[in-house]
Design a protein around this motif. Structure first.
Motif, PDB file in Angstrom:
ATOM      1  N   ILE A  93       0.840  -1.202   0.000  1.00  0.00           N
ATOM      2  CA  ILE A  93       0.000   0.000   0.000  1.00  0.00           C
ATOM      3  C   ILE A  93       0.873   1.251   0.000  1.00  0.00           C
ATOM      4  O   ILE A  93       0.592   2.239  -0.687  1.00  0.00           O
ATOM      5  CB  ILE A  93      -0.940  -0.008   1.224  1.00  0.00           C
ATOM      6  CG1 ILE A  93      -1.935  -1.164   1.111  1.00  0.00           C
ATOM      7  CG2 ILE A  93      -1.698   1.313   1.341  1.00  0.00           C
ATOM      8  CD1 ILE A  93      -2.762  -1.393   2.359  1.00  0.00           C
ATOM      9  N   LYS A  94       1.975   1.203   0.733  1.00  0.00           N
ATOM     10  CA  LYS A  94       2.895   2.338   0.804  1.00  0.00           C
ATOM     11  C   LYS A  94       3.474   2.669  -0.566  1.00  0.00           C
ATOM     12  O   LYS A  94       3.656   3.847  -0.914  1.00  0.00           O
ATOM     13  CB  LYS A  94       4.015   2.026   1.798  1.00  0.00           C
ATOM     14  CG  LYS A  94       4.996   3.162   2.018  1.00  0.00           C
ATOM     15  CD  LYS A  94       6.029   2.792   3.069  1.00  0.00           C
ATOM     16  CE  LYS A  94       6.965   3.958   3.357  1.00  0.00           C
ATOM     17  NZ  LYS A  94       7.958   3.611   4.403  1.00  0.00           N
ATOM     18  N   ARG A  95       3.761   1.644  -1.368  1.00  0.00           N
ATOM     19  CA  ARG A  95       4.351   1.852  -2.688  1.00  0.00           C
ATOM     20  C   ARG A  95       3.323   2.301  -3.726  1.00  0.00           C
ATOM     21  O   ARG A  95       3.682   2.943  -4.719  1.00  0.00           O
ATOM     22  CB  ARG A  95       5.016   0.554  -3.170  1.00  0.00           C
ATOM     23  CG  ARG A  95       6.244   0.154  -2.360  1.00  0.00           C
ATOM     24  CD  ARG A  95       6.694  -1.245  -2.731  1.00  0.00           C
ATOM     25  NE  ARG A  95       7.146  -1.327  -4.116  1.00  0.00           N
ATOM     26  CZ  ARG A  95       8.408  -1.202  -4.506  1.00  0.00           C
ATOM     27  NH1 ARG A  95       9.358  -0.990  -3.607  1.00  0.00           N
ATOM     28  NH2 ARG A  95       8.733  -1.290  -5.778  1.00  0.00           N
ATOM     29  N   ALA A  96       2.045   1.951  -3.514  1.00  0.00           N
ATOM     30  CA  ALA A  96       1.045   2.165  -4.561  1.00  0.00           C
ATOM     31  C   ALA A  96       0.084   3.316  -4.281  1.00  0.00           C
ATOM     32  O   ALA A  96      -0.577   3.794  -5.207  1.00  0.00           O
ATOM     33  CB  ALA A  96       0.245   0.876  -4.780  1.00  0.00           C
ATOM     34  N   PHE A  97      -0.027   3.759  -3.022  1.00  0.00           N
ATOM     35  CA  PHE A  97      -1.009   4.778  -2.680  1.00  0.00           C
ATOM     36  C   PHE A  97      -0.344   5.935  -1.946  1.00  0.00           C
ATOM     37  O   PHE A  97       0.775   5.826  -1.456  1.00  0.00           O
ATOM     38  CB  PHE A  97      -2.123   4.184  -1.796  1.00  0.00           C
ATOM     39  CG  PHE A  97      -3.010   3.202  -2.512  1.00  0.00           C
ATOM     40  CD1 PHE A  97      -4.137   3.626  -3.187  1.00  0.00           C
ATOM     41  CD2 PHE A  97      -2.723   1.837  -2.497  1.00  0.00           C
ATOM     42  CE1 PHE A  97      -4.959   2.727  -3.836  1.00  0.00           C
ATOM     43  CE2 PHE A  97      -3.533   0.936  -3.143  1.00  0.00           C
ATOM     44  CZ  PHE A  97      -4.660   1.374  -3.825  1.00  0.00           C
ATOM     45  N   LEU A 102      -2.394   5.010   3.184  1.00  0.00           N
ATOM     46  CA  LEU A 102      -1.611   4.057   3.973  1.00  0.00           C
ATOM     47  C   LEU A 102      -1.922   4.172   5.458  1.00  0.00           C
ATOM     48  O   LEU A 102      -2.247   3.177   6.120  1.00  0.00           O
ATOM     49  CB  LEU A 102      -0.121   4.296   3.730  1.00  0.00           C
ATOM     50  CG  LEU A 102       0.843   3.566   4.679  1.00  0.00           C
ATOM     51  CD1 LEU A 102       0.802   2.072   4.430  1.00  0.00           C
ATOM     52  CD2 LEU A 102       2.272   4.107   4.506  1.00  0.00           C
ATOM     53  N   TRP A 103      -1.854   5.379   5.987  1.00  0.00           N
ATOM     54  CA  TRP A 103      -2.013   5.542   7.438  1.00  0.00           C
ATOM     55  C   TRP A 103      -3.464   5.402   7.872  1.00  0.00           C
ATOM     56  O   TRP A 103      -3.737   5.030   9.026  1.00  0.00           O
ATOM     57  CB  TRP A 103      -1.408   6.863   7.887  1.00  0.00           C
ATOM     58  CG  TRP A 103       0.085   6.817   7.792  1.00  0.00           C
ATOM     59  CD1 TRP A 103       0.883   7.459   6.901  1.00  0.00           C
ATOM     60  CD2 TRP A 103       0.966   6.017   8.611  1.00  0.00           C
ATOM     61  NE1 TRP A 103       2.202   7.122   7.098  1.00  0.00           N
ATOM     62  CE2 TRP A 103       2.290   6.245   8.145  1.00  0.00           C
ATOM     63  CE3 TRP A 103       0.765   5.143   9.673  1.00  0.00           C
ATOM     64  CZ2 TRP A 103       3.392   5.626   8.712  1.00  0.00           C
ATOM     65  CZ3 TRP A 103       1.867   4.511  10.251  1.00  0.00           C
ATOM     66  CH2 TRP A 103       3.168   4.762   9.771  1.00  0.00           C
ATOM     67  N   GLU A 329       6.029  -1.981   8.451  1.00  0.00           N
ATOM     68  CA  GLU A 329       6.165  -1.778   7.010  1.00  0.00           C
ATOM     69  C   GLU A 329       5.809  -0.353   6.615  1.00  0.00           C
ATOM     70  O   GLU A 329       6.466   0.248   5.755  1.00  0.00           O
ATOM     71  CB  GLU A 329       5.265  -2.772   6.267  1.00  0.00           C
ATOM     72  CG  GLU A 329       5.754  -4.215   6.367  1.00  0.00           C
ATOM     73  CD  GLU A 329       4.728  -5.200   5.855  1.00  0.00           C
ATOM     74  OE1 GLU A 329       3.617  -4.762   5.478  1.00  0.00           O
ATOM     75  OE2 GLU A 329       5.035  -6.398   5.828  1.00  0.00           O
ATOM     76  N   ALA A 330       4.780   0.205   7.250  1.00  0.00           N
ATOM     77  CA  ALA A 330       4.391   1.579   6.931  1.00  0.00           C
ATOM     78  C   ALA A 330       5.498   2.566   7.299  1.00  0.00           C
ATOM     79  O   ALA A 330       5.710   3.571   6.616  1.00  0.00           O
ATOM     80  CB  ALA A 330       3.102   1.943   7.665  1.00  0.00           C
ATOM     81  N   ALA A 331       6.232   2.252   8.374  1.00  0.00           N
ATOM     82  CA  ALA A 331       7.311   3.133   8.824  1.00  0.00           C
ATOM     83  C   ALA A 331       8.646   2.804   8.168  1.00  0.00           C
ATOM     84  O   ALA A 331       9.661   3.451   8.454  1.00  0.00           O
ATOM     85  CB  ALA A 331       7.451   3.032  10.343  1.00  0.00           C
ATOM     86  N   GLY A 332       8.679   1.798   7.287  1.00  0.00           N
ATOM     87  CA  GLY A 332       9.910   1.433   6.606  1.00  0.00           C
ATOM     88  C   GLY A 332      10.890   0.675   7.477  1.00  0.00           C
ATOM     89  O   GLY A 332      12.103   0.708   7.239  1.00  0.00           O
TER      90      GLY A 332
END
Length: 433
Positions: A93-97, A102-103, A329-332
């Motif tokens: 989701i982070k890469r596509a939106f 995402l959050w 994953e959202a925070a890398g």
């Protein structure tokens, strides 16, 4: 640790298919789907299904065969995303939106999971108190600490093998159905043409059943498990990918069928034992335990306790783990259950697991009855699942995300049908409120 891309990279050696002789339908190939399906029948699921059977009788049985294909479809979508991309849902989701999407998704997941965690731990503590006495607060703290220790200190492979065996405690509800005398004619009529007035209470229950069957934490968890299974750092041949996708399909079908079959029998058992003489709203764990009396007699509280605690130990790590995967994953950050603290790995990932578990334990001390909390956790899961399902379907249909393994027309249709069905029941419930 960054998950390797699903695209072949120059210089990497080609992976040899492992266990190529094993059929994808072999029991030893069953893993993520079976675990995810069993985790779906957590204390929240047991309470919701029990409430449905006790309050509405056979009139709620139709929800199980209806939700099965929808559940299989959406879990297949999440599993394929995890395996093909070698990333979890939040990373994709982070890469596509855009970041707000995402959050929003991660925030909704964490909120639903924390409430679900609290409800499950509180139910486990109350079940132990019911069976053996003792302090419920102390049990809640002990259960939270045990679940956290299992995730931090057990190796991932051993963890998976251990989780599989916890599914057996749910078979007691199947035994009830074959112990008591049932009106099979009425049961068949209610399955085909349920007599159910779609008022506020009925629609709330339908959303709760949908929410505990098609739960957002299951999407993130199965995608994460398949991501872990594909994290070998090697290029996979087209034949190996096809074989693994067949394995995922079989695994998911078996796991979700097991989950819904158990849910069906919980509704059936409580309808036949607690719904006698009119609708009954379950308000305590002791009332829910009475459904097992035909099998266990005076030991029904002990058997109920074993079921609640066994499935809770299965589900609490899934709830905390899926939240940790999403946040990390959202925070890398690195996200893997194979990280070991002794080597200085995964501190942030395990910190999220610890925070989610601690938050759930803290909420156990709120002045709310665990049975009511379990029910509302299921309703919230149904509402939260809707936007996450829509985002997943967009991801799985994009060639930029899935490469040559975008979902086919049949799975795409089934996945969108599941999303629309969830949207329909949630909209109908909100209209009555």
């Amino acid at each position: 640790m960054r998950a390797p891309s699903h695209r072949p990279a120059a210089g990497r050696r080609r992976a040899r298919p492992r266990r190529s002789a094993a059929s994808p339908y072999s029991p030893r190939q069953l893993g993520a789907g079976l675990i995810t399906g069993a985790a779906d029948d957590d204390p929240s699921g047991i309470a919701t299904y029990s409430q449905a059977g006790a309050q509405f009788g056979y009139a709620m049985l139709w929800t199980m065969p209806l939700t099965l294909p929808l559940m299989v479809a959406i879990q297949l979508v999440s599993a394929r995303i995890g395996y093909v991309t070698r990333r979890g849902l939040a990373a994709n989701i982070k890469r596509a939106f855009a970041p707000p999407v995402l959050w929003l998704v991660v925030g909704l997941l964490v909120m639903a999971n924390t409430l679900n965690l609290a409800a499950d731990i509180a139910a486990m503590a109350q079940a132990l108190h019911l069976a053996v006495g003792g302090p419920r607060g102390g049990y809640a703290v002990g259960i939270g600490a045990l679940c956290l220790a299992l995730q931090v200190f057990m190796r991932y492979q051993a963890y998976v093998r251990w989780l599989k065996w916890l599914t057996l405690a749910l078979l007691a509800y199947v035994a009830v159905a074959f112990t008591i005398e049932l009106d099979w004619g009425e049961l068949a009529r209610q399955l085909a043409l349920p007599r159910l007035a779609l008022g506020r209470d009925a629609l709330l229950m339908i959303v709760a059943v949908f929410g505990t069957t098609i739960s957002p934490y299951l999407f993130f968890w199965q995608a994460a498990l398949e991501m872990e299974s594909g994290r070998d750092g090697l290029t996979r041949s087209a034949g190996e990918v096809r074989r693994q996708l067949r394995r995922i399909r079989a695994d998911t079908l078996v796991g979700m069928t097991f989950s819904n079959l158990i849910g069906f029998f919980i509704i059936l058992a409580t309808a036949a034992t607690l719904h006698v003489g009119g609708g009954v709203r379950i308000e305590t764990s002791a009332q829910a335990a009475e459904a097992l009396r035909p099998v266990a007699g005076d030991l029904c509280f002990l058997l109920f306790c074993l079921g609640i605690v066994g499935t809770g130990l299965l589900a609490v790590p899934v709830l905390a783990g899926s939240a940790a995967y999403a946040v990390a994953e959202a925070a890398g950050l690195s996200a893997t259950l194979d990280a070991r603290l002794g080597r200085g790995e995964g501190h942030a990932f395990y910190a999220v697991i610890a925070a989610a578990t601690a938050g759930g334990v803290a909420l156990c001390f709120a002045p709310v009855d665990p049975v009511e909390e379990l029910f509302w956790a299921a309703v919230l899961n149904g509402v939260v699942a809707l936007p996450i399902m829509a985002v997943m379907m967009v991801l799985a249909s994009r060639r930029a995300v899935m490469g040559t393994h975008v979902i086919g027309p049949r799975l795409r249709l089934a996945g969108w049908c599941a999303t629309v069905a969830m949207g329909g029941v949630v909209a109908a419930m909100l209209a009555t409120l």
